[in-house]
Structures are given as C-alpha cells and as structure tokens.
Scaffold this active site. Structure first.
Site, PDB file in Angstrom:
ATOM      1  CB  CYS A 454      -3.559  -3.443   1.584  1.00  0.00           C
ATOM      2  SG  CYS A 454      -3.296  -2.682   3.202  1.00  0.00           S
ATOM      3  CG  HIS A 829       0.857  -2.092   2.330  1.00  0.00           C
ATOM      4  ND1 HIS A 829      -0.346  -1.794   1.723  1.00  0.00           N
ATOM      5  CD2 HIS A 829       1.564  -2.818   1.421  1.00  0.00           C
ATOM      6  CE1 HIS A 829      -0.350  -2.319   0.503  1.00  0.00           C
ATOM      7  NE2 HIS A 829       0.793  -2.942   0.308  1.00  0.00           N
TER       8      HIS A 829
END
Length: 998
Positions: A454, A829
C-alpha cells in the site's frame, strides 16, 4: 350397558347431567361382567376416542378404556390384539377420507395395560416395524411427535439393529420437511414443542446406541447439501445437531472436509444452510458446529467456499443480533466470520450501513444481553477498523455510533486477528482479493495490493494525479532508453485507459524496489518516493534523457529556457533549490551553499516551542490562503528585506530586519467579507503585519499544529552554540552562529514529508508522532530570487513589489495527501486523498494577470477529491481530508503534494513546466502500448463473461434466504409488542417471532 352409555353421550342433556350418568356407568363397569359385554363397551369406547367429534366424547372414551384395562385385563388383552393394532396402523379407523388422527394416542393408551401379557412381545415387534414404515411416509411434525412420545414411553417399540439406524435417518428426513404454516404464536410454540419431542427421541436413541450417530449425521449432511431444485430443508434440522456429543465434532468435521466425494457445490450448500440455523431459537451448540465446519474448510484451504458463503450469509447472521433468544449464538458466528475474513474488507463493509441502527436498538433494549453484545460488537468493529484502515468516509457514522463503548488495546486486537485467520500464509489468498464487478463510479482505477504494498500504491496514485507529471510521462517517445520511466509510463497508461476496476503494479514494483526493502513487509512510503524520484532522475541524467521540445514562450528569456531544457523531468516537476546560510555572530560574515531538493522533510517543533510568539517569530512566516483573490499589499516594502530575524536583543549596530510574509490564509465562507488574509482554516485571524499574523495564530488549540507551523519551524534560524559551534573561516575559530534556510527556487510540485517517525532509545524502536496537523488547501511560500529573475517576474506580474524585492510569494494548491494509519512505520496501512489540479480550471485570473474575483472558489470547492485505497477508489472531500485524524487518531497525514499555481505568483519557468504535458493536447501513446491496453481490455471482458457464468452456477447453489433487512424495518418503531422474542427484551409480537424462526 354400552347402549346406555352411547345414549347418554349422544343425548342433549346438559354436561353436568351427562357427567353424573356417565359416572354411574363407569362405576358399574368396575363390577364383574361377561366377555361379550366387555367387548361391546371396548368397541364403543374405541369409537368415542378415535372418531368422537368433541373433546368431551374423546375424554369419556379414554376414561372408560382405562377402567376396562384395570378391571377387565383379560378381556382388554384379548380385544387389544396384534391383528386389531395392525389394522389400525395400516388401514386407520373411521369412515374413508376421515380417518382418525388419534390412532397412535390410542395405541399408547392401551399399551400400558398389556405390558405384562403374553402378547406383549408380538405387539412390540409389530410396532417396531410399523413406526419405521410410518416415518418412511414422511408424516408431519404432529404425527412425528406422537410417534416420539409413544417410543419414549415404550422404548421396547424402538426399531433395533439396522432398522434402528434406518429409523433415525428417516426421522431426520421427516424433520427436514417440517414446516410451520401458521404465524400465530400459539401455533409456533406448539410446532417448536413437536420438534423438541422428535429430536429428543433421537437423543435417547443415540445415548444408548452411539453407533447410530454417524450414519444419522451422514443423512443430515446429505439433506442439507442437496443441490437439486427443491424446497429448502427446514431449519428444524438445527435441533438434531444440538444433541450430537461435542467430543465427536473434530472427527466428524475432519471426515467431511477431507471427503473427496463431496463437491464444492454440495459443501457450500451445506454450510450455507447450517448458517441459517442461527435463527433456530431452541438449538444449543449450533454455533460451535458452524464455526468448526468453517475452520475445517479453512484447514483444507477451501477459501472459495468460505468467501462465497461469508459474503452471502453475513448480513443475515448480523440481523439476528436483534433477537435476544438467538443473539449469543449469532454473535459467536459473526465474530468468527469477520475475524477470519482478513484478506478483504468486503464482508465487513456489507455490514457498515446497518451497524448504527443495530447499536441504537441494543442501547434502547437496555438489558444485560444487549450491553454484553454491544461491548463485544464494538471490540469486533475496532478489530476491523485496525485490519481495514483507509475508509474514513465509510467508517465515520459507525465510529460515531460506538464512540461511548470501550476500545480494545492493540495487543488484544492483534491477538484476536491472529488466532482467527484462515491461514498465516498471505500468498495463499492472493487470488481471492476483492472481486470488483465493475470500474469505480469515479472512473478511476485502483491498484492491487501485492502484500503490504500500500505504501507504493498510495505514492503511485499521488504521482498519477499530478496531472502535469502524468502528461509528461505519457508523452514520452519510444526508445527513450529509460527502462524504469518506461514502466511508469505503461503503468500510468493502464491507469488511464484500462477497463479493469484495478490493475496489478507487479512489474513496476519489481523494477522500482529498493534493494534494502524486505519483501512482504510494510515500508516507509516517503523513503520509497525519494528512492523512486532519485532513480528516475539519475536514469535520465546519465544520458538517457527524454526528448521533448517545449513550446516557445515570449515571456521566457533565452538563459532561463536553456536552464530549463537542461533539467531532467524530475527536476522540472519536483525539483526545487534551497540556500543554506550561516552567519557568524562575531564578525557577521555569511557563508552560503545552494542545494537541490525534491521534498522538504518537516520536523515537529518541541512541545515547549512556541513558533508564533513575537519573541520567536520565524524568518519566513508561512501562511495559508483561502479561496479568494489575493490583493497586492499596499506597501511593497513588505516583500523586501533581510531574512534574518533575531531571537535575542540585536547586536549593536545591527538593525533588526523585518520578516518576509508568507501567507497562510483560510477558507472564506460564502457571505463573509472578503478578507485576503483571513485565517479561518487554522482557527485564527491574520493581520497585514506578518509578526502579528504569526502571533495571532497562537489562539489555535494548544496542541494543534499546522503545515505552516512546521514550515516556519523548518525555515526559522537555528542557533549554533556550545558543541555545535560554527567554524568561521574569517575568524579562523569556532564561533556562535545562526543558520537559516531560504527557498531560492520553488518546485512545480512541492512535496512535504511530515517527519512523524522518530527513534525511541528506550524501546529501541521507531515511534510515531500522532499529533493532528491542519492542512491548508492553499499555501503561500516565499522564494528568494536573483536580480535577473526578479525583473522577469515583476514584469510578468505587473505589480506587487518592484525589481528590488528579494522575495516573491509562490502560491501552491493542495493536490494529494498520503495518510498513514497505524502507530509504527513498520506496520499499519497507507492510503491517499487526491484531486487533479490543472490549469483548465480558472484560478481567479487569466494569463494577463487581470483578476476575476471569487473564481478561486472553483479551485477550492469544485475540484473533486478522490480517496485511493488500494483497489478501492471513491469520491471524497476536503472535509474528509481535514477531519480524518479527528475521527481516527492513528490515521495521520504523512506526505503532502502541492502544485504551484500559475499566474501572478509564479515565474515563467514553472508556467512552462505546467504546459509541458499539454503541448499536444491529450497524450498520444505509442503503438505497442495502445495494443497492449486494447488486448488486455478484450481479455478482461472475456474474463468477466466467464466469471459471470461460473458465479451464476455457483451462487445458484446457495440456499435462498428471505430479505433479511425487512427485520430491521419491521422492528424499527415497534414499541407496543409483547412476548419474549422481540428485538427488545420482553417484547416481540407473533409476526416477529415467526420471522425469527422461519
């Protein structure tokens, strides 16, 4: 006597009169009498009991039969013979078409009087055969309950041996066809009582004959796994499972999941129907069996079955939390389904629209069950927030609903996620990542997460949304000898033209991978961005330059044009320059060094550092500007002077210099007076005096920071003393000095990295600074320009200062914000907010510099924001960008992209950069690239057709469920119901009860 009794029963006398006459007949029946008279009475009483048209007649028949069984046993045994019973069971009793429903009750009544007779064994043998035949005829729940009652009271009549196994299997078949046709609560309670009696008989048989359990379960699985077109088996089958000993569970599940003769379709059908059993109100351990089978399927890697079943059933399971009677089991199943479904956010996101209503309903219920369930649900939701961060717009309503409930700590969350995952090998689920049926409604394309990538996806999307850079990359010619840039071009081209909802950046990842990164581990997106830009720059710089001719500009001098054409694309788009100056505080000699940069790394000031106070004003107070036209200052001297600002009383003879204003203006709300220096966005009003402007900002919340604060801290003078003394060449010794940084060339795209990660020597780990930082949508920076550039700039700007000015103000518009969710750079994330800032949108003035008031509203409010989170792309807003950390404290802005605004505040150099990608209109891709995209789009359409066919066959196998959301609607405002099974404790009408069970 039989004639007398019959006449009394059939007479029209009042019941009390009849009762007295019957009493006399019964008393007379206790006396000795001949066999013929006994038979006549037994025949009459049998007729009354079996075909009496009133309950009173049946009761009289029963009472007289019991008297004859007690007082005339020999005659009763002779009458109650095998042949008579066989006739009753096979032919029935009464006129054709109106056969009695009380035959089994009659037999059960009579058996108690012949248990010790010589014919007893013959009767038992007959009944063992006949009850098996009866259940093979699939009687309804009422008759099955009568058979169960008969066999429970007289276990001698239960079939034995192989017939016993067959009887259990056929009885389970009967249960599978049970249906409650009425919605009345009394009828439902009677139905549940019947089911309980039947399943209780199975429990009795299994307790004495354990060898019958596995064949019975095999039959049960055959029923629930059937894929034939027929009515779904009854949820009453849940009552069977509750009596299977739990110690058999592991073996049963292992045999099922490893049986090659069971197809995936059958297994999916079976587990789907078992999950429907959570709505059965009387079952025990049903949740344990469901979870055990789900775990068994995970153990043999049947992930496709688990995914399909979870996505199709999780909403129905969730809806059962409304009902206290099944809440505990439903919550257990829901917890496992969500905590195990870790490869994708799909399952959790299906529930998001309904969580607030359920939470409100449970709070309203105000029972121990509801309170406990709320706490467990909140813990579950926080686990999902942790696992699937990056969806602030979707999560805000849910977070608001559960804000008053306890929050689990991170160790607890990691424990729950760790112990419930289907597999510890993430690559085993790679092919099961979210299936996107179609392209996002935004028209944008997502990037597939290749395993903690990510950090790369968010950077690529931010670069892609930097439209000038994207156009330049897409306009690259073939044979440019830049392999990495070519791969980026292909990736951008697919993001622009692919029909897929998301594409894989695998090829670009392998080409741009920093060699020190650990595969599969989370990385620092800022570190990756620096490495990527450096690679692209060096690749071109070493001779593999892009050939791209820029449009001639009458505003650009030959020297500037030559300087520009010698730059790499990365320098043109992201390159800026900074002058570092060090002044000896003894001799006041200044040494300087100019350096290039592609991003500014902004540290956080110490907690006790006040960067806005009058005694510590920054050299270059940065300011944010709102969506309005910025008027030139009345006094041109405001943009002139030395950058030096003293933090102590000035040295004699050294006049304190005036700081250079770098404006940070907030939004101007519609209807408010146009104040070109309003500070709404950062919670304070600015003034035209830059020092006062900085001081006023201190009225913001005590712990609040803003991007201008960090830039001011970055640009503020640093005192070099003690161990950090500066070696002055002029003094030839170590001296106290001041060091200051000045921007001498503002980049076209300004990249700001907020240094949130610092090394903690106590824990020997990098910790994260979670401070909320307000982000201005428009930022104005000072750039120190040379005399030659200054003349060009002032001539182009037609005002605001003069050729003697040292600084010009450069305005930047926010383009992208990369957000890190988590508390460590090694975990968490990344996702990003982006919008496309281009010159196509009016900026408040045409190229000739004539202002068009208020048109900046379009830039700040009308340009659409998008939220890029791996494969998912959605519409968003600047409000979401601004509030994300307020709602989710671990989600913090990390890397910011600003685009230099063309027009009055910019120089010709960067206007040329902005136009670089638009020289030929829309980028024209090379032939090979266009063919690759066309082929992939065709392939994708073929994949979609095949997938649609496969899924149609696959999904059709799933058992159909009623529209579960009706349960929410039905119970929304139902405060007047009564009963014991409603969403609220102590309430629930018959309709809601029926909806629960069936």
């Amino acid at each position: 006597m039989d004639k007398i009794l019959e006449a009394v029963v059939m007479s029209s006398y009042p019941n009390n009169v009849k009762q007295g006459l019957v009493r006399r007949v019964i008393e007379a029946s206790k006396q000795p009498m001949d066999s013929e008279q006994c038979w006549s009475m037994l025949e009459l009483c049998t007729k009354l009991y079996l075909v009496g048209d009133t309950k009173y007649k049946r009761e009289i028949g029963k009472e007289v039969l019991e008297v004859y069984g007690h007082y005339h046993p020999e005659e009763f045994e002779e009458f109650f013979n095998v042949r008579f019973l066989l006739s009753l069971l096979q032919e029935g009793y009464g006129p054709l078409g109106k056969r009695s429903h009380y035959v089994l009750d009659y037999i059960q009544l009579g058996l108690q009087f012949v248990l010790e007779s010589p014919s007893a064994n013959s009767i038992f043998s007959l009944l063992r055969i006949e009850v098996l035949r009866k259940v093979c005829e699939r009687p309804g729940p009422k008759q099955c309950a009568k058979i169960s009652k008969l066999l429970s009271q007289h276990p001698q009549c239960i079939p034995t041996g192989k017939h016993q196994v067959l009887f259990c299997q056929q009885l389970i078949r009967c249960i599978g066809q049970f249906q409650c046709v009425s919605e009345g609560e009394e009828d439902i309670m009677e139905f549940l009582e019947h089911v309980n009696k039947v399943s209780g008989l199975l429990q009795r048989i299994w307790r004495t004959q354990t060898s019958a359990i596995l064949p019975s379960l095999k039959e049960l699985f055959t029923i629930i796994s059937s894929t034939e077109e027929q009515e779904a088996p009854s949820n009453a089958l849940a009552s069977v499972v509750q009596f299977v000993p739990l110690e058999l569970m592991d073996g049963v599940i292992r045999n099922l999941t490893n049986d090659d003769s069971i197809s995936d379709m059958q297994m999916m059908m079976a587990i789907g129907r078992m999950i429907d059993w959570v709505s059965w109100p009387l079952g025990k351990n049903i949740d344990k069996w469901i979870i055990a089978l789900l775990k068994g399927l995970a153990a043999v890697k049947k992930f496709s079955i688990l995914i399909e079943v979870t996505l199709s059933k999780i909403e129905k399971v969730f809806s059962k939390l409304l009902y206290p009677i099944v809440r505990e089991g439903a919550l257990s199943v829901l917890q496992y389904m969500l905590l195990s479904f870790q490869h994708s956010h799909e399952a959790f996101h299906l529930l998001l629209p309904h969580i607030p209503r359920l939470v409100a309903s449970l709070k309203k219920e105000d029972s121990n069950s509801a309170t406990s369930s709320l706490e467990q649900l909140a813990e579950l939701i926080h686990c999902m927030f942790f696992r699937f961060s990056g969806f602030p717009d979707l999560y805000e309503p849910v977070l608001e609903a559960i804000k008053a409930l306890p929050i689990p700590n991170e160790d607890r969350i990691k424990h729950l996620l760790g112990q419930n995952a289907w597999t510890s090998q993430k690559n085993e689920l790679a092919c099961f990542y979210p299936r996107l049926a179609s392209k996002s409604e935004t028209g944008k394309i997502g990037l597939i997460n290749l395993g903690n990538t990510c950090y790369m996806n968010s950077i690529i999307q931010s670069l892609f949304m930097a439209s000038d850079f994207r156009h330049s990359v897409l306009n690259l010619t073939e044979g440019n000898s830049q392999p990495l840039m070519t791969k980026l071009q292909w990736l951008f081209a697919f993001l622009e033209h692919s029909q897929r909802p998301a594409i894989s950046p695998e090829s670009f990842l392998s080409a741009s991978w920093p060699p020190w990164f650990t595969p599969g581990a989370q990385q620092d997106c800022s570190e990756y961005l620096k490495y990527l830009l450096d690679r692209l720059h060096e690749e071109e710089k070493t001779g593999k330059r892009i050939y791209q001719k820029l449009k001639e500009s009458s505003l650009m001098s030959q020297a500037v044009e030559h300087h520009y054409l010698n730059k790499t694309l990365i320098e043109k788009m992201f390159g800026g320059k900074m002058m570092t100056k060090i002044r000896c505080l003894k001799c006041l000699n200044v040494s300087s060094r100019e350096e290039a940069f592609t991003d500014l790394s902004l540290a956080f000031p110490p907690p006790d550092r006040h960067i806005h106070g009058p005694g510590s004003a920054s050299v270059l107070p940065v300011e944010e500007i709102g969506p309005q036209f910025i008027e030139p200052p009345e006094n041109p001297n405001q943009v002139m002077g030395s950058p030096w600002v003293r933090r102590k009383p000035h040295v004699s003879g050294d006049l304190p210099a005036q700081p250079v204003p770098v404006e940070t203006l907030g939004f101007q709300e519609p209807g408010e007076p146009s104040d070109p220096l309003s500070r709404d966005a950062v919670g304070a009003q600015s003034t035209k005096d830059p020092i006062l402007a900085s001081g006023e900002q201190a009225s913001a919340p005590k712990d609040s920071r803003s991007v201008p604060d960090l830039i001011n801290y970055f640009l503020s003078p640093e005192r070099l003393t003690a161990e950090n003394k500066y070696h002055c060449e002029k003094c030839a010794s170590l001296q106290d000095a001041e060091k200051v940084a000045e921007l001498t060339e503002g980049p076209h795209y300004l990249i700001l990295t907020l240094l949130r990660f610092s090394f903690d020597p106590r824990t020997m780990k990098r910790k994260k600074i979670l401070d909320n930082v307000s982000i201005p949508v428009v930022l104005k920076l000072p750039v120190l320009v040379s005399s030659e550039e200054n003349e060009d700039v002032w001539r182009h700007r037609k005002g605001r200062g003069g050729p003697g000015s040292s600084f010009v103000s450069v305005v930047y518009d926010l383009c992208s914000v990369v957000v890190h969710s988590g508390i460590s750079s090694e975990s968490g994330h990344y996702y990003c907010y982006s919008r496309e800032c281009t010159d196509a949108v009016p900026h408040g003035q045409p190229r000739d510099g004539v202002p068009k008031p208020a048109s900046d509203k379009q830039l700040d409010f009308e340009i659409q924001w998008y939220l890029f989170n791996d494969t998912r792309v959605s519409f968003s807003s600047f409000e979401s960008v601004s509030n994300v950390t307020s709602f989710f404290p671990k989600d913090t802005a990390y890397v910011l992209f600003y685009r230099q605004r063309p027009g009055m505040q910019s120089c010709p150099l960067h206007e040329a950069a902005a136009e670089a990608g638009h020289l030929h209109g829309e980028p024209s891709l090379n032939k090979d690239l266009m063919e690759a995209i066309s082929k992939d789009n065709i392939l994708y359409l073929q994949e979609q057709e095949k997938e649609a066919r496969n899924r149609a066959a696959y999904i059709s196998a799933l058992p159909k469920s009623p529209l579960w959301w009706r349960e929410f609607d039905r119970d929304k405002d139902d405060d007047s119901s009564s009963g014991g099974c409603s969403p609220a404790a102590g309430g629930g009408g018959s309709g809601s009860f029926h909806g629960l069970v069936f």
